[in-house]
Design an enzyme around this catalytic site. Structure first.
Site, PDB file in Angstrom:
ATOM      1  N   HIS A 193       0.791  -1.226   0.000  1.00 19.60           N
ATOM      2  CA  HIS A 193       0.000   0.000   0.000  1.00 19.60           C
ATOM      3  C   HIS A 193       0.821   1.273   0.000  1.00 19.60           C
ATOM      4  CE1 HIS A 193      -3.086  -3.030   0.694  1.00 19.60           C
ATOM      5  NE2 HIS A 193      -3.679  -2.269  -0.193  1.00 19.60           N
ATOM      6  N   GLU A 434     -10.999 -12.122  -4.519  1.00 17.75           N
ATOM      7  CA  GLU A 434      -9.580 -11.956  -4.207  1.00 17.75           C
ATOM      8  C   GLU A 434      -9.015 -13.083  -3.355  1.00 17.75           C
ATOM      9  OE1 GLU A 434      -8.888  -7.917  -2.937  1.00 17.75           O
ATOM     10  OE2 GLU A 434     -10.572  -7.932  -1.567  1.00 17.75           O
ATOM     11  N   ASP A 460      -4.486  -9.371  -4.172  1.00 23.07           N
ATOM     12  CA  ASP A 460      -4.725 -10.337  -3.104  1.00 23.07           C
ATOM     13  C   ASP A 460      -4.910 -11.753  -3.646  1.00 23.07           C
ATOM     14  OD1 ASP A 460      -4.548  -9.057  -0.571  1.00 23.07           O
ATOM     15  OD2 ASP A 460      -6.287  -7.860  -1.141  1.00 23.07           O
ATOM     16  N   CYS A 507      -9.461  -5.344 -11.183  1.00 23.83           N
ATOM     17  CA  CYS A 507      -9.042  -4.034 -10.671  1.00 23.83           C
ATOM     18  C   CYS A 507      -7.715  -4.087  -9.931  1.00 23.83           C
ATOM     19  CB  CYS A 507     -10.127  -3.433  -9.785  1.00 23.83           C
ATOM     20  SG  CYS A 507     -10.453  -4.406  -8.313  1.00 23.83           S
TER      21      CYS A 507
HETATM   22  C1  PEP Z   1      -6.476  -6.301  -5.013  1.00 21.20           C
HETATM   23  O1  PEP Z   1      -6.310  -6.996  -4.004  1.00 21.20           O
HETATM   24  O2  PEP Z   1      -6.108  -6.633  -6.156  1.00 21.20           O
HETATM   25  C2  PEP Z   1      -7.120  -4.985  -4.893  1.00 21.20           C
HETATM   26  C3  PEP Z   1      -7.465  -4.304  -5.957  1.00 21.20           C
HETATM   27  O3  PEP Z   1      -7.329  -4.500  -3.629  1.00 21.20           O
HETATM   28  P1  PEP Z   1      -6.155  -3.893  -2.705  1.00 21.20           P
HETATM   29  O4  PEP Z   1      -4.924  -3.758  -3.567  1.00 21.20           O
HETATM   30  O5  PEP Z   1      -6.625  -2.587  -2.206  1.00 21.20           O
HETATM   31  O6  PEP Z   1      -6.028  -4.926  -1.646  1.00 21.20           O
HETATM   32 MG    MG Z   2      -7.360  -6.498  -2.201  1.00 21.36          MG
END
Ligand code: PEP
Ligand code: MG
Length: 590
Positions: A193, A434, A460, A507
């Protein structure tokens, strides 16, 4: 140049500046014994340090109050009260009286308090551990004269390339972002993140440098290249010139891509691929809207919470969501409910867990805290009155979670109705795929029309399928979205979605990378949500390929025994279609 450190390019852009180290971690404290006659001076040194720490906290509090509001600044009030605790002060003084040097006495006392708080039964008490840690670091940095431990000093140097072990939320809120031109961290990967946040803030960043904080002293002149992941230390005049030239070329290439913004994302055999943008901060909405994206495929609402001491209330959330909805003027905006937990914790945090990514995260936390969740759902339903909002649930593994969320959503709609507040009731509800559980059992979500769309979160999905921590820099080469297991799970999700008539989007970061986007289209995905900066690049891929070719490539990739073979199959074909696309390189790694 004198030296080159290589990590993972996490947020593109080139910055030239001065390295500033920030060690926001508890330092090793030697056990120093003092003579009897030194005790009074040592007691005074301790009291002076406490006073100075309090003064610093008061200054930060005033600054954060101005920049982020009083609620955000409250965290520093808590830290001040820790320093004012008479038990703490008395405990340290007693240890100094036993001939222990002030820094070690303070260290012992703080370790003991942290352990006591961490064992507490009440989550409220356990939440304070991170405040104690911050106070521990701050106190020791003053007692041991460790300048590189003071976040507030970062602002004193213009054009700072901030080098730190990891950028935690509690650190982020203290930094004066105006003087920082780029970020480099030892920890992290492209999908962790800190990388996502750097991209949102448009700051060039490198993560996963592993040893940068050990190898650098601070004060070095450096060039940070966020595309290639290179941190060049003490560059020569000609190095700087050639990087400037690269930056110019990148700007020209970006300008060319921007011209694509108004063109349709359609393959050479006439298939439309919907390209949406991922939005992490409401402030990004305008940039995302001008990128040529057909709406938002993922708004990560937890970024409203990260780095803050308290949860945003309904009104504040409503305004943030409405801002994004209005920027997109009627186009679909998929807003994900809070995905807090894992490595995304507010300041003060939630209780530390031994396995945060397998723990109390995302939908689990929201369902267990219905008041917090209802507040968000009400804000979302109110924002939905201004456009095409769709609500998406993160980390779902079972239909029960969807049904509970649906019940809470209906309850939130009723509350708004009773209060006479304008809102929309019939907001589509989707789930993120995910986990392997969600992908394998995707059909269970479609039977009773509980779910209106799927969105595959590959960051994920890869992590949980391959048991590879997405944030661990030592595992980067093992984080392979083209692994046969991942490709099969994506294929299955698309098949289930198609046969139930549901939209299936991707996504995760995978969608933003050219080679992967090619693979996803071949697997039947017709909706990609990518970072705003990647919309044009992915559009270029879409316009340069045919679905027939992508399908053939995806079939070859699916049949490949390893991720590396799959990559080669895809690369070979994509290069034939788009030989001139030098920018592809960024996406060629699996
Ligand atoms: C993912 O896990 O691909 C996702 C889009 O969510 P995040 O990256 O916020 O966990
Ligand atoms: Mg995610």
């Amino acid at each position: 140049m004198k030296r080159k450190l290589v990590g993972i390019g996490a947020s593109p852009g080139i910055a030239v500046g001065t390295v500033q180290l920030l060690r926001w971690e508890v330092p090793d404290v030697p056990h120093r014994i003092i003579a009897d006659e030194q005790i009074p001076a040592e007691q005074q040194r301790f009291l002076d340090a406490i006073e100075k720490a309090k003064e610093r906290l008061r200054q930060i509090k005033v600054r954060v109050e101005k920049s982020a509001g009083p609620q955000e600044a409250a965290i520093f009030e808590v830290q001040l009260s820790i320093l004012e605790d008479p038990d703490l002060v008395r405990g340290v003084q007693e240890l100094i009286n036993q001939n222990i040097a002030a820094e070690r006495a303070f260290d012992i006392q703080m370790i003991e308090s942290r352990q006591r708080f961490a064992r507490a039964a009440s989550p409220m008490v356990r939440e304070r551990v991170s405040d104690l840690t911050d106070v521990h670091i701050r106190g020791l940095s003053l007692l041991m004269d460790l300048h590189d431990h003071a976040p507030e000093d970062v602002r004193k140097v213009p054009n700072t390339i901030l080098v730190t072990h990891d950028l935690t939320p509690s650190l982020t809120v203290q930094l004066d972002r105006k003087s920082i031109v780029a970020i480099a961290t030892d920890a992290g990967t492209r999908t962790s993140h800190v990388a996502i946040l750097a991209r949102s803030l448009n700051l060039p960043a490198i993560v996963g440098l592993r040893t940068a904080t050990d190898e650098l002293k601070g004060g070095e002149h450096a060039i940070l290249d966020g595309s290639t992941g290179v941190l060049a230390i003490e560059p020569s005049h000609s190095d700087v010139e050639s990087y400037r030239e690269r930056a110019r070329q990148e700007a020209v290439a970006e300008e060319e891509l921007r011209r694509l913004a108004s063109l349709e994302a359609i393959t050479s055999d006439g298939v439309h691929v919907t390209l949406r943008a991922n939005v992490d901060l409401p402030e990004e909405a305008d940039l995302a809207a001008s990128s040529g994206a057909e709406g938002v495929g993922l708004m990560r609402t937890e970024f409203l919470v990260l780095g803050r001491a308290t949860m945003p209330d309904e009104e504040e959330q409503y305004r943030a969501y409405r801002r994004v909805v209005e920027a997109f003027g009627g186009k679909p905006v998929v807003i994900r409910t809070f995905d807090i937990g894992g490595d995304k914790l507010p300041v003060g945090g939630f209780p530390t867990e031994p396995n945060p990514f397998l723990g109390w995260r995302a939908i689990r936390m929201c369902l267990d805290q219905p008041d917090l969740f209802r507040t968000q759902l009400r804000a979302l339903l109110r924002a939905a009155a201004h456009g095409d909002v769709r609500i998406m649930l993160p980390l779902v593994v079972t239909l029960d979670e969807v049904r509970q969320a649906r019940a809470l959503l209906d309850g939130a709609a009723r509350q708004l109705e009773q209060r006479g507040i304008p809102a929309r009731r019939d907001v589509p509800l989707g789930v993120m795929i995910e986990t392997p559980a969600a992908a394998v059992a995707a059909d269970t979500f479609t039977r009773d029309h509980d779910v209106q769309f799927f969105s595959i979160g590959t960051n994920d999905l890869v992590q949980y399928t391959l048991a590879v921590d997405r944030g661990n820099a030592n595992l980067t080469s093992r984080f392979t979205p083209l692994h046969p297991a991942v490709l099969r799970l994506i294929q299955r999700t698309v098949q289930v979605g198609d046969s139930a008539g549901l939209e299936v989007a991707v996504c995760g970061e995978m969608a933003s990378q050219p080679l992967m986007a090619f693979a996803l289209i071949g697997l039947g995905v017709r909706q990609l949500s990518v970072s705003p900066r990647s919309v044009s690049l992915v559009k270029r891929i879409v316009r340069g390929i045919s679905v027939a070719m992508a399908e053939e490539a995806a079939t070859a990739a699916l049949n490949a025994p390893t991720a590396e073979r799959a990559r080669r199959e895809l690369h070979m074909r994509l290069q034939t279609a788009l030989p001139e696309l030098g920018l592809l390189e960024e996406g060629l790694t699996v």
